[in-house]
Write a protein that holds these residues in place. Structure first.
Motif, PDB file in Angstrom:
ATOM      1  N   MET A  77       0.733  -1.195   0.021  1.00  0.00           N
ATOM      2  CA  MET A  77      -0.052   0.003  -0.017  1.00  0.00           C
ATOM      3  C   MET A  77       0.827   1.326   0.057  1.00  0.00           C
ATOM      4  O   MET A  77       1.786   1.522   0.854  1.00  0.00           O
ATOM      5  CB  MET A  77      -0.874  -0.066   1.438  1.00  0.00           C
ATOM      6  N   LYS A  78       0.601   2.224  -1.152  1.00  0.00           N
ATOM      7  CA  LYS A  78       1.575   3.371  -1.042  1.00  0.00           C
ATOM      8  C   LYS A  78       0.565   4.566  -1.286  1.00  0.00           C
ATOM      9  O   LYS A  78      -0.472   4.386  -1.456  1.00  0.00           O
ATOM     10  CB  LYS A  78       2.442   3.189  -2.265  1.00  0.00           C
ATOM     11  N   VAL A  79       1.310   5.607  -0.769  1.00  0.00           N
ATOM     12  CA  VAL A  79       0.634   6.975  -0.977  1.00  0.00           C
ATOM     13  C   VAL A  79       0.591   7.326  -2.566  1.00  0.00           C
ATOM     14  O   VAL A  79       1.597   7.470  -3.219  1.00  0.00           O
ATOM     15  CB  VAL A  79       1.367   8.279  -0.371  1.00  0.00           C
TER      16      VAL A  79
ATOM     17  N   MET B 129       0.452   6.776  16.295  1.00  0.00           N
ATOM     18  CA  MET B 129       1.827   5.738  15.325  1.00  0.00           C
ATOM     19  C   MET B 129       3.103   6.464  15.365  1.00  0.00           C
ATOM     20  O   MET B 129       3.981   6.009  14.949  1.00  0.00           O
ATOM     21  CB  MET B 129       1.344   5.486  14.034  1.00  0.00           C
ATOM     22  N   VAL B 130       2.911   7.896  15.936  1.00  0.00           N
ATOM     23  CA  VAL B 130       4.367   8.438  15.763  1.00  0.00           C
ATOM     24  C   VAL B 130       5.427   8.075  16.583  1.00  0.00           C
ATOM     25  O   VAL B 130       6.456   7.557  15.968  1.00  0.00           O
ATOM     26  CB  VAL B 130       4.053  10.121  16.318  1.00  0.00           C
ATOM     27  N   VAL B 131       5.250   7.598  17.893  1.00  0.00           N
ATOM     28  CA  VAL B 131       6.538   7.230  18.539  1.00  0.00           C
ATOM     29  C   VAL B 131       6.578   5.633  17.996  1.00  0.00           C
ATOM     30  O   VAL B 131       8.267   5.528  17.918  1.00  0.00           O
ATOM     31  CB  VAL B 131       5.793   6.812  20.227  1.00  0.00           C
TER      32      VAL B 131
ATOM     33  N   ILE C   4      -0.293   0.194   8.746  1.00  0.00           N
ATOM     34  CA  ILE C   4      -1.341   0.623   9.504  1.00  0.00           C
ATOM     35  C   ILE C   4      -1.454   2.250   9.340  1.00  0.00           C
ATOM     36  O   ILE C   4      -2.469   2.757   8.894  1.00  0.00           O
ATOM     37  CB  ILE C   4      -1.073   0.497  11.037  1.00  0.00           C
ATOM     38  N   VAL C   5      -0.452   2.747   9.012  1.00  0.00           N
ATOM     39  CA  VAL C   5      -0.259   4.373   8.684  1.00  0.00           C
ATOM     40  C   VAL C   5      -0.999   4.687   7.465  1.00  0.00           C
ATOM     41  O   VAL C   5      -1.711   5.509   7.391  1.00  0.00           O
ATOM     42  CB  VAL C   5       1.278   4.731   9.017  1.00  0.00           C
TER      43      VAL C   5
ATOM     44  N   LEU D 140       8.036   9.898   5.646  1.00  0.00           N
ATOM     45  CA  LEU D 140       9.067   8.974   5.327  1.00  0.00           C
ATOM     46  C   LEU D 140       8.790   8.127   4.152  1.00  0.00           C
ATOM     47  O   LEU D 140       9.640   7.831   3.186  1.00  0.00           O
ATOM     48  CB  LEU D 140       9.023   8.004   6.609  1.00  0.00           C
ATOM     49  N   GLU D 141       7.423   7.534   4.256  1.00  0.00           N
ATOM     50  CA  GLU D 141       6.901   6.737   3.006  1.00  0.00           C
ATOM     51  C   GLU D 141       7.070   7.529   1.504  1.00  0.00           C
ATOM     52  O   GLU D 141       7.606   6.881   0.778  1.00  0.00           O
ATOM     53  CB  GLU D 141       5.425   6.553   3.148  1.00  0.00           C
TER      54      GLU D 141
END
Length: 429
Positions: free
Chosen positions: A1-3, A56-58, A201-202, A292-293
């Motif tokens: 899964m990608k942006v 999800m940040v940490v 998840i992100v 990042l992604e």
């Protein structure tokens, strides 16, 4: 899964719809039904999306830094990468605030508006904000800032989202994994698999909730502030946007074009998904997983570089915020009828640049940093209350600039590493 491009298009549509609907509702903001919709629909939708991302940040920061450090493979290379990263960040931040000061001195946004200092906003900010945690952050000394880089309790650092301490701990773990890598194949695989799960998840959150979340966040921001809030502080607003644009095009454009040797338009086009999310969330940390992604898959930055440089930048590199501080400091000085000396302007540049690292873990970091800068040059930090009304709107834009700087530096360091490897391969041949 990608942006993908479709997801970016949906987010942009959500942003535009939020601006239009929020601006329309702002004209009727005294109506009870508008306040109800803003509180229970716009705000709830936006905050749910923001909470899912912050959730999800940490994990993203910790796992990414550990893998980034481990994948560098050589402590010497890691040290070189770290020094270059910090140096780039400090230099671009100093340039950003210098541009801001120059723009504010040329356009003089505070001239003839000294009556703003007598408004209720100033006294309210003094009473409500310049105490407690914010006041403590302003008074924090340099030595304590350095001491606080290392967590005394890792779990507390994670529970309080202290990103500098989380990064420090992750670097220790990554270096230790390099030292004993022959014995920890299972641990490395565990981190790699954890990274796959976290990023899935992100990206699922982004795929199904980003557009509606962006709509909610922007709609509530414009319902509460709206373009009407800009009228009284129009020149200040324009100066900040102008300085952001100059820094974005001139500095980042030059960095990408001449240091990374990549077309700037290519860079902007491919990094746009992260920039749109940054605009809606107004948080460099919240957008980090998408940043990042996007950098790794759209800009082709290797994970070992991206996973180290960008999380660090989201914590300590705040060019957009520095620009706001520069304009705001000159603006408040002009309201107060004070001409800043050359020495004071240098102080502003130095304090703001260093503060971008020293206060990175403090909530509301932009305004806390501004209070530190104002205090350093003898201006009343309570005057921040004047600009709070439109700060949410400017925060969206400067966050997009902040994360773009992180990606630009990551791209430069990635290309430098690639060219070095090519030279070494040529020598061996």
């Amino acid at each position: 899964m990608k942006v993908g491009n479709r997801m970016t298009m949906y987010i942009v549509i959500g942003l535009i719809a939020g601006i239009v609907v929020g601006s329309l509702f702002n004209t009727m903001s005294d109506q009870t039904w508008v306040q109800w919709i803003d509180q229970y629909i716009f705000n709830v939708v936006g905050q749910l999306f923001l909470s899912m991302i912050f959730m999800m940040v940490v994990p993203v920061v910790f796992v990414s830094i550990v893998l980034g450090v481990f994948n560098v493979g050589d402590p010497k290379t890691l040290g070189s990468l770290g020094i270059k990263t910090i140096a780039f960040y400090l230099v671009t931040t100093a340039i950003a605030i210098t541009i801001a000061i120059v723009v504010a001195l040329v356009f003089q946004p505070g001239e003839g508006q000294s009556e703003l200092l007598d408004g209720d906003e100033v006294s309210e900010y003094r009473e409500t904000e310049l105490e407690g945690d914010t006041g403590d952050a302003i008074e924090q000394t340099v030595d304590q800032t350095i001491i606080d880089l290392i967590p005394s309790n890792v779990f507390q650092a994670m529970a309080t989202d202290n990103m500098l301490q989380i990064i420090a701990f992750a670097i220790f773990i990554g270096v230790a994994m390099i030292a004993v890598k022959e014995k920890i194949g299972g641990v490395v695989q565990l981190f790699e698999q954890a990274n796959e799960i976290i990023m899935w998840i992100v990206l699922a959150i982004m795929k199904y909730f980003a557009a509606i979340g962006a709509f909610g966040l922007v709609a509530t921001a414009f319902t509460q502030a709206g373009f009407g809030a800009i009228q009284q502080l129009g020149m200040y607003f324009i100066c900040v946007l102008l300085a952001l644009l100059i820094h974005f095009v001139l500095i980042y454009g030059s960095v990408v074009q001449f240091l990374a040797r990549k077309p700037f338009l290519w860079f902007v086009k491919n990094f746009m998904p992260a920039m749109t999310v940054a605009f809606s969330t107004s948080s460099s940390s919240a957008v980090l997983p998408i940043s990042l992604e996007t950098a790794q898959n759209k800009l082709n930055i290797r994970k070992s570089v991206s996973s180290f440089v960008q999380p660090l930048g989201a914590t300590v590199n705040m060019d957009g915020t520095a620009i706001m501080q520069g304009v705001a400091t000159v603006f408040i000085a002009q309201l107060s009828g004070i001409d800043l000396t050359i020495g004071q302007m240098v102080t502003v540049v130095l304090v703001a640049t260093l503060a971008s690292i020293g206060t990175a873990g403090v909530p509301g970091v932009g305004l806390v940093m501004l209070a530190m800068v104002l205090t350093a040059v003898g201006l009343d930090p309570a005057a921040i209350g004047i600009i709070i009304g439109i700060d949410r709107l400017l925060d969206m834009t400067r966050t997009a600039v902040n994360i773009t700087g992180d990606a630009a530096i990551a791209l430069v360091l990635n290309e430098q590493m690639t060219r070095k490897e090519e030279r070494q391969a040529g020598i061996k041949q």
